[in-house]
Enzyme design. Structure first.
Site, PDB file in Angstrom:
ATOM      1  N   HIS A 162       0.838  -1.194   0.000  1.00 47.88           N
ATOM      2  CA  HIS A 162       0.000   0.000   0.000  1.00 47.88           C
ATOM      3  C   HIS A 162       0.880   1.254   0.000  1.00 47.88           C
ATOM      4  CE1 HIS A 162      -3.190  -2.628   2.062  1.00 47.88           C
ATOM      5  NE2 HIS A 162      -3.772  -2.194   0.959  1.00 47.88           N
ATOM      6  N   CYS A 249      -2.941   0.699   9.702  1.00 48.50           N
ATOM      7  CA  CYS A 249      -3.992  -0.227   9.234  1.00 48.50           C
ATOM      8  C   CYS A 249      -4.973  -0.608  10.320  1.00 48.50           C
ATOM      9  CB  CYS A 249      -3.397  -1.534   8.729  1.00 48.50           C
ATOM     10  SG  CYS A 249      -1.797  -1.423   8.028  1.00 48.50           S
TER      11      CYS A 249
HETATM   12  C1  CIR Z   1      -3.632  -7.549   3.503  1.00 52.02           C
HETATM   13  O1  CIR Z   1      -2.775  -8.070   2.773  1.00 52.02           O
HETATM   14  O2  CIR Z   1      -4.631  -7.021   3.041  1.00 52.02           O
HETATM   15  C2  CIR Z   1      -3.433  -7.602   4.988  1.00 52.02           C
HETATM   16  N1  CIR Z   1      -2.801  -8.824   5.347  1.00 52.02           N
HETATM   17  C3  CIR Z   1      -2.620  -6.416   5.469  1.00 52.02           C
HETATM   18  C4  CIR Z   1      -3.312  -5.098   5.270  1.00 52.02           C
HETATM   19  C5  CIR Z   1      -2.503  -3.959   5.757  1.00 52.02           C
HETATM   20  N2  CIR Z   1      -3.206  -2.747   5.638  1.00 52.02           N
HETATM   21  C6  CIR Z   1      -2.644  -1.574   5.413  1.00 52.02           C
HETATM   22  O3  CIR Z   1      -1.439  -1.505   5.165  1.00 52.02           O
HETATM   23  N3  CIR Z   1      -3.419  -0.516   5.389  1.00 52.02           N
END
Ligand code: CIR
Length: 254
Positions: A162, A249
């Site tokens: 991201h 997140c």
């Molecule tokens: C994913 O791959 O979607 C989750 N395991 C991690 C999401 C992390 N979110 C973020 O960086 N905003």
């Protein structure tokens, strides 16, 4: 800008099945609960009123609430995750968002957008075109915010999960950057501080009302931020890191 509230969601029992590109093992559920509680307590200690939502045990990544909604002043947007397994998280978040916001928009097919790709700087939204967020999603976002005088700025990226994996805004035109965002033209007007080598994960440190939460164990980054004059607090996030989750997140802040 000052945050008053935050929304978090307890980690799922299935957290060990979360999507990941990291090679750090699988998260321990009990440990993730403890770390999540410490994170929540820290937000409270920093003055936020925190709404703690119950776990969605079948949705492994649901604790990463940042990705499924974007909250900008009085406007909320429910996103449409590019990761198929994360799509069902949105409807669960929708109920909560409607309790707090009257103007609620949605991103729809063929758009995809995860708000981990969105970094707000005053009245600008920098949006990473990542594997999870596509041009159709960003175009929808731009039309949602055009009447509100909020500019949507596209950021090309090719390496990170991201946008906020590698760049985060502090305040006073200062940003933390690493990897592909070092020297990135999109951020040329800001004072960009490069994360010390080996501490890239700490690029996702989180500014909250003047203080900055830094993940535990990233002391060079913590010192750098302290030298800029921000009080630093630390929260341990080892279990979330194993499935590519960082500090931002884990909450929605508004
Ligand atoms: C994913 O791959 O979607 C989750 N395991 C991690 C999401 C992390 N979110 C973020 O960086 N905003």
């Amino acid at each position: 800008m000052m945050f008053k509230q935050a929304i978090v969601r307890k980690p799922s029992r299935s957290i060990s099945e979360g999507l990941t590109g990291a090679d750090l093992g699988t998260p321990d559920y009990q440990q993730s609960l403890l770390q999540h509680q410490s994170y929540t307590n820290m937000l409270t200690a920093l003055g936020l009123t925190v709404t703690q939502l119950p776990a969605l045990d079948d949705l492994a990544d649901a604790t990463f609430v940042e990705d499924v909604a974007l909250l900008v002043d009085d406007v909320a947007v429910l996103t449409r995750p590019g990761a198929k397994s994360r799509e069902p998280e949105v409807s669960f978040m929708a109920e909560t968002i409607r309790e707090f916001f009257t103007e609620v928009h949605t991103i729809t097919h063929p758009g995809t957008l995860e708000a981990g790709d969105i970094m707000r700087v005053e009245n600008k939204l920098y949006v990473g075109l990542s594997d999870r967020t596509n041009e159709a999603g960003v175009a929808q976002l731009a039309s949602i915010f055009a009447p509100h005088g909020v500019d949507v700025i596209r950021v090309k990226m090719s390496e990170m999960l991201h946008l906020k994996t590698g760049v985060n805004y502090l305040s006073n035109k200062q940003m933390l950057v690493c990897g592909e965002f070092v020297g990135h033209p999109a951020f040329a007007d800001y004072e960009c501080f490069e994360i010390p080598e080996g501490e890239e994960y700490a690029a996702n440190s989180l500014w909250i009302n003047g203080s900055v939460i830094v993940p535990t164990g990233f002391d060079k980054t913590a010192s750098l931020i302290e030298e800029l004059g921000y009080p630093v607090v630390r929260v341990d996030t080892t279990e979330f890191r194993k499935i590519d989750g960082g500090l931002s997140c884990l909450s929605l802040r508004f």
